[in-house]
Motif scaffolding. Structure first.
Motif, PDB file in Angstrom:
ATOM      1  N   THR A 212       0.819  -1.223   0.000  1.00  0.00           N
ATOM      2  CA  THR A 212       0.000   0.000   0.000  1.00  0.00           C
ATOM      3  C   THR A 212       0.851   1.270   0.000  1.00  0.00           C
ATOM      4  N   SER A 214      -0.522   4.000   1.613  1.00  0.00           N
ATOM      5  CA  SER A 214      -1.125   4.820   2.658  1.00  0.00           C
ATOM      6  C   SER A 214      -0.825   4.196   4.026  1.00  0.00           C
TER       7      SER A 214
ATOM      8  N   ILE B  94       2.494   7.489   1.796  1.00  0.00           N
ATOM      9  CA  ILE B  94       1.572   8.577   2.128  1.00  0.00           C
ATOM     10  C   ILE B  94       1.014   9.166   0.833  1.00  0.00           C
ATOM     11  N   LEU B  95      -0.261   9.528   0.875  1.00  0.00           N
ATOM     12  CA  LEU B  95      -0.914  10.108  -0.299  1.00  0.00           C
ATOM     13  C   LEU B  95      -0.798  11.631  -0.253  1.00  0.00           C
ATOM     14  N   GLU B  98      -3.075  13.315   2.157  1.00  0.00           N
ATOM     15  CA  GLU B  98      -2.688  13.133   3.564  1.00  0.00           C
ATOM     16  C   GLU B  98      -1.589  14.132   3.949  1.00  0.00           C
ATOM     17  N   ASP B 136      -5.197  12.060  -4.999  1.00  0.00           N
ATOM     18  CA  ASP B 136      -5.176  10.670  -4.513  1.00  0.00           C
ATOM     19  C   ASP B 136      -3.895   9.932  -4.901  1.00  0.00           C
ATOM     20  N   ALA B 138       0.079   8.754  -4.768  1.00  0.00           N
ATOM     21  CA  ALA B 138       1.076   8.526  -3.709  1.00  0.00           C
ATOM     22  C   ALA B 138       2.199   9.554  -3.864  1.00  0.00           C
TER      23      ALA B 138
END
Lengths: 289, 240
Positions: A212, A214, B94-95, B98, B136, B138
């Motif tokens: 992922t 996130s 982390i996006l 974020e 959205d 990364a």
């Protein structure tokens, strides 16, 4: 399968495995992302020294393990902040010192103590009702604190300087995180053993990292890996008559290998490279664009 | 005359093994855009960290918003900070959304989750740097220049009164450098922000800033860009 659930001690072990698997793998996300894996190993050694001293003087192993591991983790944090040494060098010194103390305490014992070696290799099947209560209390407290401070820990892990510059008490949050690590490791020590507890902290988070982009999702995936491996490892140990700690760590390692092989991040890299090539070729066709 | 928003009075700052800069006296008015130039190791980044109260002076006094930096935690949320790009780990999961939302954390406070208003402010900040299409995505998938724009958006999402930028154009191509400087210039004009930008490329910032400060462990000179070009100390500072 029903036979597995017919024993009280197996049910206790199963519940303890789930709680430890979830807590270690969630705390492990911060450990892995901040490069604190070595500190986890240091805490486990310090806790074992505390347990050895408790057996030597006839005190409570859990309390002395907590005291030793907190001294170790706070001292590491303070010394690294002073900037005179890197964090890994500081832990390397404390790591060796606490292991030396553990060997010294064991050497001073007049007779062999099987319970003490249980803390070295783990004995999840020997979890008592009292142990389960302590594990439940600590697990829920740690998970609650992680939930409450999630966004602050997130920023701290991403960039500590930025966290400080934003006005967050970064230093206090860092020491809270170190404390949660220490408490989680000590809680897991009897069940997983000093040598294997770090696997439950590091491997599920490292596997989730492959899957992922996130951190929130990374926590959920890490917890899923930690809990699944703990349950399946325990069942495998029951039916195959093998040590539970080994079976859990082998399953976690297998999951890590599969995560690396099937990581979507590789596909992303290929997609980004393709997009870059497409943009470059467009510019070549129309240089004025 | 208005009270300065940032004031250095005989400030000396040092680390355990060396002095970063010494005896600096400087006043910065609200709404000014200041470029701080000087060679590597001249104390430019330390100056920004001192304003944030992250490093304490050995001597002298710094006041920000009229308050001493010893109580910096009271005003840090009013200062947007863009650290050097190397401080960010590009592999961190982390996006973009974020990262920008992190600019709201000091306002949101402990135990609360970001509200719709916080998300709207973060999205507006992302639009200001033309990165709303990457919300959205990364962070690790972006180019160096795009990452830098996201970090500027993060600082803007804080709704600051002062923006401190540490080498925002370092390590990106010329086109992206111009884009970043245009964005900061627009923010300065539209929002009336006080901006301090650290750089070691003197030519880049001249068209944009109100004043330039030449720093090389001491403050050699400060003045308007045009007159500054003729200052004799300039060559010494930049080419020593």
């Amino acid at each position: 399968m029903l036979e597995f659930f017919s024993y009280d001690f197996m049910l206790r072990s199963l519940l303890a495995s789930i709680l430890i698997g979830a807590t270690c793998s969630i705390v492990g996300v911060f450990v892995v992302l901040q490069g604190l894996s070595f500190i986890g190993a240091g805490i486990a050694h310090a806790a074992f020294a505390g347990v050895a001293l408790a057996f030597l003087i006839g005190s409570n192993p859990f309390i002395l393990a907590i005291i030793f591991s907190l001294i170790m983790v706070w001292l590491s944090g303070v010394l690294s902040e002073k900037g005179s040494l890197n964090l890994d060098a500081t832990i390397g010194i404390l790591f060796s010192l606490t292991m030396a103390l553990a060997v010294l305490f064991i050497g001073l014992m007049k007779q062999y103590n099987a319970d003490l070696y249980g803390y070295l290799f783990g004995s999840i099947l020997s979890i008592s009702k009292g142990d389960l209560k302590v594990i439940s209390l600590i697990s829920f407290s740690v998970l609650l604190l992680v939930r409450l401070f999630f966004k602050e820990f997130h920023l701290l892990a991403f960039d500590r300087e930025m966290a400080e510059a934003s006005g967050l008490p970064a230093r206090k949050l860092f020491f809270l995180l170190l404390t949660l690590m220490a408490v989680t490791i000590v809680m897991s020590l009897k069940a997983t053993g000093e040598l294997l507890v770090i696997a439950l902290i590091v491997i599920p988070a490292s596997s989730a990292y492959q899957l992922t982009h996130s951190m929130g999702k990374m926590m959920l995936i890490s917890a899923a890996f930690g809990v699944s491996a703990s349950i399946l490892g325990l069942i495998a140990s029951f039916y195959l008559d093998i040590p539970s700690g080994s079976s859990i760590v082998i399953l976690l390692s297998l999951a890590f290998a599969l995560s690396v092989v099937f990581s979507p991040k590789k596909k992303c890299s290929a997609r980004i490279y393709q997009r870059f090539n497409e943009e470059a070729s467009k510019k070549e066709v129309n240089p004025n664009e | 005359m208005n009270k300065p928003i940032i004031e250095f009075q005989g400030v000396t700052v040092g680390y355990s093994n060396r002095l970063a800069f010494y005896d600096i006296t400087l006043k910065i008015e609200k709404g000014e855009y200041i470029g701080i130039i000087g060679p590597n190791g001249s104390g430019k980044s330390t100056m920004l960290k001192t304003i944030l109260g992250l490093i304490k002076p050995i001597e002298g006094r710094i006041s920000v918003f009229g308050m001493d930096t010893n109580g910096a935690c009271k005003f840090r949320s009013r200062i947007g900070y863009l650290p050097q790009k190397e401080a960010i780990d590009p592999r961190f999961p982390i996006l973009v959304k974020e990262v920008v939302l992190m600019g709201r954390y000091s306002s949101i406070g402990f135990f609360n989750s970001p509200s719709k208003k916080d998300k709207d402010i973060a999205f507006k900040a992302l639009s200001q740097v033309d990165m709303e299409d990457f919300v959205d995505e990364a962070m690790g998938h972006l180019s160096g220049g795009q990452q830098q724009r996201v970090l500027i958006a993060r600082a803007l999402a804080q709704e600051p009164d002062i923006l401190l930028m540490d080498e925002p154009t370092a390590g990106v191509d010329v086109e992206t450098q111009e884009k970043i400087l245009d964005i900061t210039c627009k923010i300065h004009k539209d929002e009336g922000l006080t901006i301090l930008m650290v750089t070691h490329d003197i030519n880049q910032i001249f068209p944009y800033v109100n004043r330039v400060a030449y720093l090389n462990t001491k403050l050699y000179a400060i003045g308007e860009p045009k007159e500054a070009l003729n200052w004799p100390p300039l060559a010494r500072v930049l080419y020593r």
